[in-house]
Enzyme design. Structure first.
Site, PDB file in Angstrom:
ATOM      1  N   LYS A 116       0.812  -1.220   0.000  1.00 52.24           N
ATOM      2  CA  LYS A 116       0.000   0.000   0.000  1.00 52.24           C
ATOM      3  C   LYS A 116       0.844   1.268   0.000  1.00 52.24           C
ATOM      4  O   LYS A 116       0.468   2.265  -0.599  1.00 52.24           O
ATOM      5  CB  LYS A 116      -0.960  -0.011   1.198  1.00 52.24           C
ATOM      6  N   LYS A 158      -0.907   2.615   9.281  1.00 51.78           N
ATOM      7  CA  LYS A 158      -1.445   1.559   8.417  1.00 51.78           C
ATOM      8  C   LYS A 158      -0.368   0.533   8.079  1.00 51.78           C
ATOM      9  O   LYS A 158       0.805   0.895   7.875  1.00 51.78           O
ATOM     10  CB  LYS A 158      -1.942   2.154   7.097  1.00 51.78           C
ATOM     11  N   GLY A 165      -8.911  -3.993   7.108  1.00 55.45           N
ATOM     12  CA  GLY A 165      -8.928  -3.124   8.289  1.00 55.45           C
ATOM     13  C   GLY A 165      -7.912  -3.525   9.354  1.00 55.45           C
ATOM     14  O   GLY A 165      -7.831  -2.890  10.397  1.00 55.45           O
ATOM     15  N   GLU A 200      -0.749   8.100   7.592  1.00 55.94           N
ATOM     16  CA  GLU A 200      -1.562   9.035   6.805  1.00 55.94           C
ATOM     17  C   GLU A 200      -2.228  10.016   7.765  1.00 55.94           C
ATOM     18  O   GLU A 200      -2.492   9.674   8.919  1.00 55.94           O
ATOM     19  CB  GLU A 200      -2.688   8.298   6.069  1.00 55.94           C
ATOM     20  N   GLU A 275      -9.876   2.909  -4.365  1.00 58.15           N
ATOM     21  CA  GLU A 275     -10.627   3.405  -3.204  1.00 58.15           C
ATOM     22  C   GLU A 275     -10.140   4.807  -2.835  1.00 58.15           C
ATOM     23  O   GLU A 275      -8.926   5.040  -2.746  1.00 58.15           O
ATOM     24  CB  GLU A 275     -10.447   2.461  -2.015  1.00 58.15           C
ATOM     25  N   GLU A 288      -6.248   3.196  -1.617  1.00 56.40           N
ATOM     26  CA  GLU A 288      -5.592   1.966  -2.073  1.00 56.40           C
ATOM     27  C   GLU A 288      -6.331   1.431  -3.292  1.00 56.40           C
ATOM     28  O   GLU A 288      -7.450   1.845  -3.583  1.00 56.40           O
ATOM     29  CB  GLU A 288      -5.572   0.912  -0.967  1.00 56.40           C
ATOM     30  N   ASN A 290      -7.578  -2.225  -5.067  1.00 57.73           N
ATOM     31  CA  ASN A 290      -7.740  -3.667  -4.908  1.00 57.73           C
ATOM     32  C   ASN A 290      -7.732  -4.321  -6.285  1.00 57.73           C
ATOM     33  O   ASN A 290      -8.527  -3.964  -7.150  1.00 57.73           O
ATOM     34  CB  ASN A 290      -9.057  -3.983  -4.189  1.00 57.73           C
ATOM     35  N   ARG A 292      -8.695  -7.037  -7.677  1.00 57.32           N
ATOM     36  CA  ARG A 292      -9.567  -8.214  -7.728  1.00 57.32           C
ATOM     37  C   ARG A 292     -11.007  -7.743  -7.801  1.00 57.32           C
ATOM     38  O   ARG A 292     -11.269  -6.548  -7.732  1.00 57.32           O
ATOM     39  CB  ARG A 292      -9.383  -9.030  -6.446  1.00 57.32           C
ATOM     40  N   VAL A 295     -16.446  -7.518  -3.165  1.00 57.71           N
ATOM     41  CA  VAL A 295     -17.707  -8.096  -2.667  1.00 57.71           C
ATOM     42  C   VAL A 295     -18.892  -7.308  -3.249  1.00 57.71           C
ATOM     43  O   VAL A 295     -19.895  -7.876  -3.676  1.00 57.71           O
ATOM     44  CB  VAL A 295     -17.744  -8.035  -1.124  1.00 57.71           C
TER      45      VAL A 295
HETATM   46  P1  ADP Z   1      -8.035  -1.992   4.302  1.00 56.50           P
HETATM   47  O1  ADP Z   1      -7.250  -2.300   3.082  1.00 56.50           O
HETATM   48  O2  ADP Z   1      -7.461  -2.635   5.530  1.00 56.50           O
HETATM   49  O3  ADP Z   1      -9.515  -2.214   4.136  1.00 56.50           O
HETATM   50  P2  ADP Z   1      -8.207   0.860   3.707  1.00 56.50           P
HETATM   51  O4  ADP Z   1      -6.975   1.652   3.484  1.00 56.50           O
HETATM   52  O5  ADP Z   1      -9.003   0.459   2.504  1.00 56.50           O
HETATM   53  O6  ADP Z   1      -7.826  -0.438   4.563  1.00 56.50           O
HETATM   54  O7  ADP Z   1      -9.169   1.625   4.710  1.00 56.50           O
HETATM   55  C1  ADP Z   1     -10.339   1.022   5.240  1.00 56.50           C
HETATM   56  C2  ADP Z   1     -11.212   2.079   5.878  1.00 56.50           C
HETATM   57  O8  ADP Z   1     -10.500   2.747   6.927  1.00 56.50           O
HETATM   58  C3  ADP Z   1     -11.645   3.204   4.945  1.00 56.50           C
HETATM   59  O9  ADP Z   1     -12.792   2.867   4.202  1.00 56.50           O
HETATM   60  C4  ADP Z   1     -11.913   4.327   5.925  1.00 56.50           C
HETATM   61  O10 ADP Z   1     -13.159   4.154   6.565  1.00 56.50           O
HETATM   62  C5  ADP Z   1     -10.832   4.129   6.976  1.00 56.50           C
HETATM   63  N1  ADP Z   1      -9.632   4.933   6.659  1.00 56.50           N
HETATM   64  C6  ADP Z   1      -8.553   4.519   5.970  1.00 56.50           C
HETATM   65  N2  ADP Z   1      -7.646   5.514   5.852  1.00 56.50           N
HETATM   66  C7  ADP Z   1      -8.159   6.583   6.489  1.00 56.50           C
HETATM   67  C8  ADP Z   1      -7.713   7.930   6.727  1.00 56.50           C
HETATM   68  N3  ADP Z   1      -6.527   8.370   6.296  1.00 56.50           N
HETATM   69  N4  ADP Z   1      -8.534   8.760   7.417  1.00 56.50           N
HETATM   70  C9  ADP Z   1      -9.736   8.330   7.880  1.00 56.50           C
HETATM   71  N5  ADP Z   1     -10.209   7.092   7.703  1.00 56.50           N
HETATM   72  C10 ADP Z   1      -9.448   6.215   7.014  1.00 56.50           C
END
Ligand code: ADP
Length: 449
Positions: A116, A158, A165, A200, A275, A288, A290, A292, A295
């Site tokens: 990521k 992250k 998550g 972030e 996303e 990020e 994905n 693939r 869902v």
């Molecule tokens: P994963 O790959 O583990 O699902 P993501 O990067 O897609 O992680 O983030 C999942 C969720 O976490 C997002 O949909 C959002 O709700 C929250 N999130 C991620 N990054 C941030 C951020 N910088 N600020 C606020 N919320 C975040």
């Protein structure tokens, strides 16, 4: 053309892939673990083969077992679905050396976007706005504190190898950073075998908006309109809709154009999802990609009237994209994830389904592998069914999905349907006025509503 497609997955997505493959005239092979021997995907594929015991590491994640199954059955293409091996670049690499087509992007793209932090840096090159954050991996607490000071608290830690998550921590102060940094590192190491973290800026009140993309092997690509996925619990999506109530045509054009440029920059192939987080001023930031099928892909299918899995299979077989260059959204679609879990405590509820009747009718689609008498094994995720509604307007789609939830009858295991109904009846949801914190209204710190 392939001669046979093996589906390296289970549950509703295995059925979903079998359906499209069959419609295209392909023979299909189901693989299954021992506790899945009575699962529906094993009954609806043309052939089935057991690949090991219940533990995913010994079956659905076991590449040698899956490739042996392909060899034994003569399958020359593999569809990974989502989860399990779908984002592991070793899988397509090994498929490539075994002469089996992996129905997904090339391994090099998966490797790049699967990290990521690296994906963020690459997307900066594609001029995509990314969330302000660390320039690279933060190796230790001192570096993390320094980066956080520069970005400004609150920040989010992250896992670079992250997903689902896991390994994410919101940090509000240097003291919290001292508490959280090594815990997040440990969590990331345990979940992904890799402790690397990056930082972030934490965007308060953001909305999760994602763009479906597709590319073929001939350099053609397309970005579709958005899916809104802000209704989440512990960063896991619960309800998704398309189009987003937040987004007007002008904003849609802007965000899809940005995703399209990123896809071209990557020479992206197969299905993918970019996303984004959108802040309260409608600034959007890449989070990020994905590599693939997601869902929640059915809501895009419903509003565009297409079959993304068929398109993915056709692309893997070398065919060109068959969409118009500016497809138009038609109507509104909402998906609810019905999970076998306690609606109050969220604890998973595996066990025997004594009776099941899923809803149908005009504008209702149910993607599920559940049936009455089936015993849900405890080893996998708790997704029982996806209920998907389509209607000409958002308000009609809300009524349809609510009715569908009310008419879903499941006896024997608990489900989150009571919670889903609360969400869909909430005045803020009905107004489309929600963000990623919406579920806080329903969940107390102890986890009960
Ligand atoms: P994963 O790959 O583990 O699902 P993501 O990067 O897609 O992680 O983030 C999942 C969720 O976490 C997002 O949909 C959002 O709700 C929250 N999130 C991620 N990054 C941030 C951020 N910088 N600020 C606020 N919320 C975040």
């Amino acid at each position: 053309m392939f001669s046979k497609i093996l589906i390296a997955n289970r549950g509703e997505i295995a059925l979903r892939i079998i359906r499209s493959a069959r419609e295209l005239g392909y023979k299909t092979v189901a693989v299954y673990s021992e506790p899945d021997s009575n699962s529906l995907h094993t009954m609806l594929a043309h052939e089935k083969i057991c690949i090991g015991p219940g533990k995913a590491s010994e079956s659905y994640l076991n590449i040698p077992h899956i490739l042996s199954a392909a060899e034994i059955t003569g399958a020359d293409a593999v569809h990974p679905g989502y989860g399990f091996l779908s984002e592991n670049p070793r899988f397509p690499e090994i498929c490539e050396t075994s002469g089996i087509t992996f129905i997904g992007p090339p391994s090099s793209l998966m490797r790049l976007m699967g990290d990521k932090n690296q994906a963020r840096q690459e997307m900066k090159k594609a001029k995509l706005p990314v969330i302000p954050g660390s320039e690279a991996i933060v190796e230790d607490l001192t570096e993390a504190k320094k980066a956080a000071q520069k970005i400004g608290y609150p920040v989010i830690l992250k896992a670079s190898a992250g997903g689902g998550g896991k390994g994410m921590r919101i940090v509000h102060s240097p003291v919290q950073m001292e508490e959280q940094f090594s815990l997040a590192q440990q969590e990331s190491k345990a979940a992904f075998g890799n402790p690397s973290l990056y930082l972030e800026k934490y965007i308060q009140g953001g909305r999760h908006i994602e763009i479906q993309v597709i590319g073929d092997k001939h350099g053609n690509s397309l970005a579709f309109g958005e899916r809104e996925c802000s209704i989440q619990r512990k960063h896991q999506k619960l309800v998704e809709e398309s189009p987003s109530p937040l987004i007007d045509e002008r904003f849609r054009r802007k965000i899809t154009k940005a995703a399209q440029e990123a896809v071209q920059h990557l020479n992206y192939q197969s299905l993918g999802t970019f996303e984004f987080l959108v802040d309260s001023h409608k600034n959007f930031y890449f989070m990020e990609a994905n590599t693939r099928v997601q869902v929640e892909h059915p809501i895009t299918e419903m509003v565009y009237g297409l079959d993304l899995i068929k398109e993915q299979i056709k692309n893997a077989a070398g065919q060109k994209l068959s969409f118009p260059s500016h497809p138009k959204i038609n109507g509104h679609s909402i998906e609810c994830r019905v999970n076998a879990e306690d609606a109050e405590t969220f604890a998973p509820c595996p066990g025997k389904i004594e009776f099941l009747a899923l809803p149908g009718g005009e504008g209702i689609r149910t993607d599920s592998a559940a049936y009455g008498g089936w015993v849900i094994p405890p080893y996998y995720d708790s997704l029982l069914a996806k209920l998907i509604a389509w209607a000409p307007s958002r308000q009609e789609a809300i009524k349809k999905i609510r009715t569908a939830l009310e008419m879903t009858t499941i006896v024997g295991v608990k489900t989150n349907i009571p919670l889903q109904l609360k969400i869909l009846s909430h005045s803020d949801f009905i107004k489309g006025n929600y963000d990623i914190h919406f579920m806080d209204k329903f969940v107390s710190p102890k986890g009960s509503s």
